[in-house]
Write a protein that holds these residues in place. Sequence first.
Motif, PDB file in Angstrom:
ATOM      1  N   THR A 106      20.153  -3.797  47.345  1.00  0.00           N
ATOM      2  CA  THR A 106      20.169  -3.819  45.874  1.00  0.00           C
ATOM      3  C   THR A 106      21.532  -4.316  45.377  1.00  0.00           C
ATOM      4  N   VAL A 107      21.565  -4.669  44.104  1.00  0.00           N
ATOM      5  CA  VAL A 107      22.816  -5.159  43.509  1.00  0.00           C
ATOM      6  C   VAL A 107      23.917  -4.106  43.626  1.00  0.00           C
ATOM      7  N   GLN A 108      23.530  -2.846  43.405  1.00  0.00           N
ATOM      8  CA  GLN A 108      24.514  -1.752  43.465  1.00  0.00           C
ATOM      9  C   GLN A 108      25.219  -1.698  44.822  1.00  0.00           C
ATOM     10  N   SER A 109      24.465  -1.958  45.884  1.00  0.00           N
ATOM     11  CA  SER A 109      25.045  -1.870  47.232  1.00  0.00           C
ATOM     12  C   SER A 109      25.879  -3.091  47.557  1.00  0.00           C
ATOM     13  N   ARG A 110      25.433  -4.268  47.057  1.00  0.00           N
ATOM     14  CA  ARG A 110      26.101  -5.529  47.427  1.00  0.00           C
ATOM     15  C   ARG A 110      27.355  -5.784  46.620  1.00  0.00           C
ATOM     16  N   MET A 111      27.391  -5.279  45.382  1.00  0.00           N
ATOM     17  CA  MET A 111      28.402  -5.701  44.401  1.00  0.00           C
ATOM     18  C   MET A 111      29.837  -5.500  44.916  1.00  0.00           C
ATOM     19  N   TRP A 112      30.138  -4.272  45.332  1.00  0.00           N
ATOM     20  CA  TRP A 112      31.517  -3.938  45.699  1.00  0.00           C
ATOM     21  C   TRP A 112      31.997  -4.742  46.904  1.00  0.00           C
ATOM     22  N   PRO A 113      31.249  -4.772  48.044  1.00  0.00           N
ATOM     23  CA  PRO A 113      31.751  -5.570  49.170  1.00  0.00           C
ATOM     24  C   PRO A 113      31.853  -7.053  48.851  1.00  0.00           C
ATOM     25  N   LEU A 114      30.955  -7.570  48.005  1.00  0.00           N
ATOM     26  CA  LEU A 114      31.048  -8.996  47.664  1.00  0.00           C
ATOM     27  C   LEU A 114      32.304  -9.272  46.835  1.00  0.00           C
ATOM     28  N   PHE A 125      27.097 -13.803  53.731  1.00  0.00           N
ATOM     29  CA  PHE A 125      25.745 -14.269  54.061  1.00  0.00           C
ATOM     30  C   PHE A 125      24.874 -13.080  54.481  1.00  0.00           C
ATOM     31  N   GLU A 126      25.441 -12.209  55.325  1.00  0.00           N
ATOM     32  CA  GLU A 126      24.711 -11.023  55.805  1.00  0.00           C
ATOM     33  C   GLU A 126      24.321 -10.126  54.632  1.00  0.00           C
ATOM     34  N   LEU A 127      25.271  -9.940  53.688  1.00  0.00           N
ATOM     35  CA  LEU A 127      25.002  -9.060  52.544  1.00  0.00           C
ATOM     36  C   LEU A 127      23.908  -9.640  51.650  1.00  0.00           C
ATOM     37  N   GLN A 128      23.976 -10.951  51.415  1.00  0.00           N
ATOM     38  CA  GLN A 128      23.028 -11.586  50.499  1.00  0.00           C
ATOM     39  C   GLN A 128      21.612 -11.596  51.068  1.00  0.00           C
ATOM     40  N   ASN A 129      21.516 -11.634  52.411  1.00  0.00           N
ATOM     41  CA  ASN A 129      20.192 -11.792  53.032  1.00  0.00           C
ATOM     42  C   ASN A 129      19.642 -10.511  53.651  1.00  0.00           C
ATOM     43  N   SER A 130      20.283  -9.395  53.355  1.00  0.00           N
ATOM     44  CA  SER A 130      19.827  -8.152  53.996  1.00  0.00           C
ATOM     45  C   SER A 130      18.916  -7.336  53.080  1.00  0.00           C
ATOM     46  N   GLY A 131      18.569  -7.906  51.929  1.00  0.00           N
ATOM     47  CA  GLY A 131      17.640  -7.207  51.032  1.00  0.00           C
ATOM     48  C   GLY A 131      18.226  -6.003  50.328  1.00  0.00           C
ATOM     49  N   LEU A 137      25.976  -3.922  56.307  1.00  0.00           N
ATOM     50  CA  LEU A 137      26.788  -4.517  57.366  1.00  0.00           C
ATOM     51  C   LEU A 137      26.673  -3.745  58.693  1.00  0.00           C
ATOM     52  N   THR A 138      25.466  -3.306  59.004  1.00  0.00           N
ATOM     53  CA  THR A 138      25.255  -2.607  60.271  1.00  0.00           C
ATOM     54  C   THR A 138      24.736  -3.542  61.352  1.00  0.00           C
ATOM     55  N   PHE A 139      24.273  -4.745  60.943  1.00  0.00           N
ATOM     56  CA  PHE A 139      23.776  -5.764  61.881  1.00  0.00           C
ATOM     57  C   PHE A 139      22.656  -5.211  62.769  1.00  0.00           C
ATOM     58  N   GLY A 140      21.886  -4.284  62.234  1.00  0.00           N
ATOM     59  CA  GLY A 140      20.747  -3.733  62.969  1.00  0.00           C
ATOM     60  C   GLY A 140      21.118  -2.742  64.058  1.00  0.00           C
ATOM     61  N   ILE A 141      22.388  -2.384  64.154  1.00  0.00           N
ATOM     62  CA  ILE A 141      22.818  -1.445  65.199  1.00  0.00           C
ATOM     63  C   ILE A 141      22.787  -0.040  64.603  1.00  0.00           C
ATOM     64  N   ALA A 142      21.989   0.834  65.218  1.00  0.00           N
ATOM     65  CA  ALA A 142      21.756   2.165  64.632  1.00  0.00           C
ATOM     66  C   ALA A 142      23.043   2.966  64.486  1.00  0.00           C
ATOM     67  N   ILE A 143      23.900   2.897  65.490  1.00  0.00           N
ATOM     68  CA  ILE A 143      25.103   3.725  65.459  1.00  0.00           C
ATOM     69  C   ILE A 143      26.061   3.303  64.355  1.00  0.00           C
ATOM     70  N   MET A 144      25.890   2.075  63.854  1.00  0.00           N
ATOM     71  CA  MET A 144      26.765   1.581  62.784  1.00  0.00           C
ATOM     72  C   MET A 144      26.414   2.205  61.435  1.00  0.00           C
ATOM     73  N   ASN A 145      25.278   2.900  61.361  1.00  0.00           N
ATOM     74  CA  ASN A 145      24.904   3.522  60.086  1.00  0.00           C
ATOM     75  C   ASN A 145      25.958   4.518  59.609  1.00  0.00           C
ATOM     76  N   SER A 146      26.642   5.134  60.546  1.00  0.00           N
ATOM     77  CA  SER A 146      27.676   6.099  60.142  1.00  0.00           C
ATOM     78  C   SER A 146      28.974   5.399  59.760  1.00  0.00           C
ATOM     79  N   GLY A 147      29.011   4.074  59.913  1.00  0.00           N
ATOM     80  CA  GLY A 147      30.221   3.339  59.553  1.00  0.00           C
ATOM     81  C   GLY A 147      31.365   3.658  60.501  1.00  0.00           C
ATOM     82  N   PHE A 148      32.566   3.311  60.076  1.00  0.00           N
ATOM     83  CA  PHE A 148      33.752   3.588  60.877  1.00  0.00           C
ATOM     84  C   PHE A 148      34.373   4.888  60.373  1.00  0.00           C
ATOM     85  N   SER A 149      34.358   5.904  61.233  1.00  0.00           N
ATOM     86  CA  SER A 149      34.961   7.179  60.828  1.00  0.00           C
ATOM     87  C   SER A 149      36.434   6.978  60.542  1.00  0.00           C
ATOM     88  N   PHE A 150      36.889   7.668  59.544  1.00  0.00           N
ATOM     89  CA  PHE A 150      38.249   7.489  59.082  1.00  0.00           C
ATOM     90  C   PHE A 150      39.285   7.920  60.121  1.00  0.00           C
TER      91      PHE A 150
END
Lengths: 168, 507
Positions: free
Chosen positions: A38-46, A30-36, B190-203
Amino acid sequence: MPDGPGTLAANRGLFAEVVFVLAAVGALAFELQNSGLTVQSRMWPLIILGFMALTAVLLLVSALLAGPPDSSQETAEEPSSQAGRDRPLNRYKMMVAYAALVLLLPHLGFALTTMIFVPVASLLLDMPLRLKYIALSLAVALGIHMLFSEAFSVPLPEGPLERVLLPF
Amino acid sequence: MDPLHQALQIVADPTNLALLLAGLSLGSLFGVLPGVSVLTAVVLVLPLTYSLTSEGSIILLIGIYVSGIFAGSTTAILFNIPGDPQNACTAIDGHPMTLKGKAAKAIGCAIISSALGGLLGCTILILISEQLATLSLAFGPAEYFALTFLGLSVVSGLGIGAYGKTILSVLAGLLLATFGVSEVSGESRLTFGIAIMNSGFSFVPVIIGALAMSEVFEKAGTGVDLSQRYTDRVFRIKEGLPSGGELLQMAPAWLKGGVLGTFIGALPGAGATVAAFVTYGIERAVNKRRTHFGTGEIAGVAAPETANNAAGMGTLVPLLALGIPGGGVAAVMLSALQIHGLQPGPLMFISQPVMVMVIFTTCLIANFLILCIGPWQARYIVRLLTLPAYLLYPAIAVFCAVGAFAVNNNIFDVWVMLGAGLLGAYLRTHGYSVVALVLGMVLGPIAEGAFVQGMIMFSSPLEFLTRPLSATMIGIGVVFLTLPPLVRFSASLRGLTDRMKLDTSGD
């Protein structure tokens, strides 16, 4: 053929896990579909989320058809490598102590936090309550701090209290 | 000066030699201690490598890795407690040899077999990795995607633990790698608006948490007390030397273990544990003295010990040749190289030939030095089994916190490490695979990048199958994925027909 209610009860843990996975998959999709995005970004996680949902459902169906779980089949990550005395509560004590370490780290600094954490965690893991053991655990904490900060020059978090109490 | 000479000069430098010996000792120490795997050791030492040179880091990690694979055999033989899963097979025949008073002979056999396996694996590594690297220059996105698919399928099909749960673990790892800014499009996901999440989870924090901290949480719940079990089983070198007849018995096991072990180890996701089990199974099936296996047969110690050290070298083949780690330890080595600005893969043979030679040379020397470290370890290091768990595990926990913080000097990474540790502990106790999760996270970005590029080049996913190499790898991956459920299905069909025959014969 397995008994239906008995099988479901025996697979309660797996059922809860599958429900959790499906709920998480739904929320993330739901988060991926509604976050605006592009297809390129959404495709793999979906695609991954789709396979996760499918795998979770198949896992549950297969467990229900197979009957009550056989504890010899579903083993943990590694084969049991030792016959120790099982103390499951120690596991949770360690988790809580460690969460406290992470919470305190930015406020107290690395040295102070580890000098509190190591003796406390050792006591929680059944270290005898004697002065020499507590001193030993403090020495271990200090030794690790000196190893990283002095020998390897790894930058460590410093808290305001640490600069006052441990000027070295 | 040619790369080999430069590499020899670098390895012969006193500092680097000291690092190699330190690595061999640390690997022995961690390998011997049950509850602390060689993977944990490599992960814990990773933060220490930040202040070393790139060559020094790799020399230290290889030293730990090589001796760590072997070290767990000592406790497997003496106490029937393998230090690591890859030594589990060694206990099957090794411990009965101890009970018959032949502990020294078993340990001597394990030392020689490990050294030979490692040397043979290293030789194959040197011979094929450059050729594979050259071949891989022709790889396109389809081939890279197929290779990562193959690796993840092997992990899923051959992994320890329940099949469906291992697949879920792999998928969870792939998903974790998608959080943060996408490497393909540059958008935040999938950052949920949290700025620090932009870097994702470091390996690195995820690896430290999922592999090391989860093991600490799990093992903290089991009291480790081997002090009463350690008796005066002192290893004497003369007693450990095999006779001529025993050498002849072990030779076929060495050959099978060395070759099979290396090639199984080279399969991304397979690893030393699978190699040890497969080789032991084959040796047990074909050996002339197969009826003695399980009662203290020397070939039963030689086969898995040769295979696991050979596989250890094999896991470096895809890392060096393709830039794709073959297992957990190779994934950590990939991090260590990347921290120093190096990228393993085919171009490394052209741009960093000296570094490649340093790796080859170090592997050869380290495996040879097992012959020296082994007896010393069997006599002295095994006494460290009396180390109390209440000091060991908190100390490891502190190491993990440092390791996670030091990556980016960011407390968020320590939280990530804690979260990964809690997740890993849950996964371990409920039949999921933590290594599969980690490999999914490592291979995820490579797989996504290759997949998206392929989709741009081709008009449909089916075109991935039009290229022969990618089609072959995807086909093999599908076989690995479908084999376990097919085997289970055919076993249940056989059971059903047997029951029907019984029913009809009873009528």
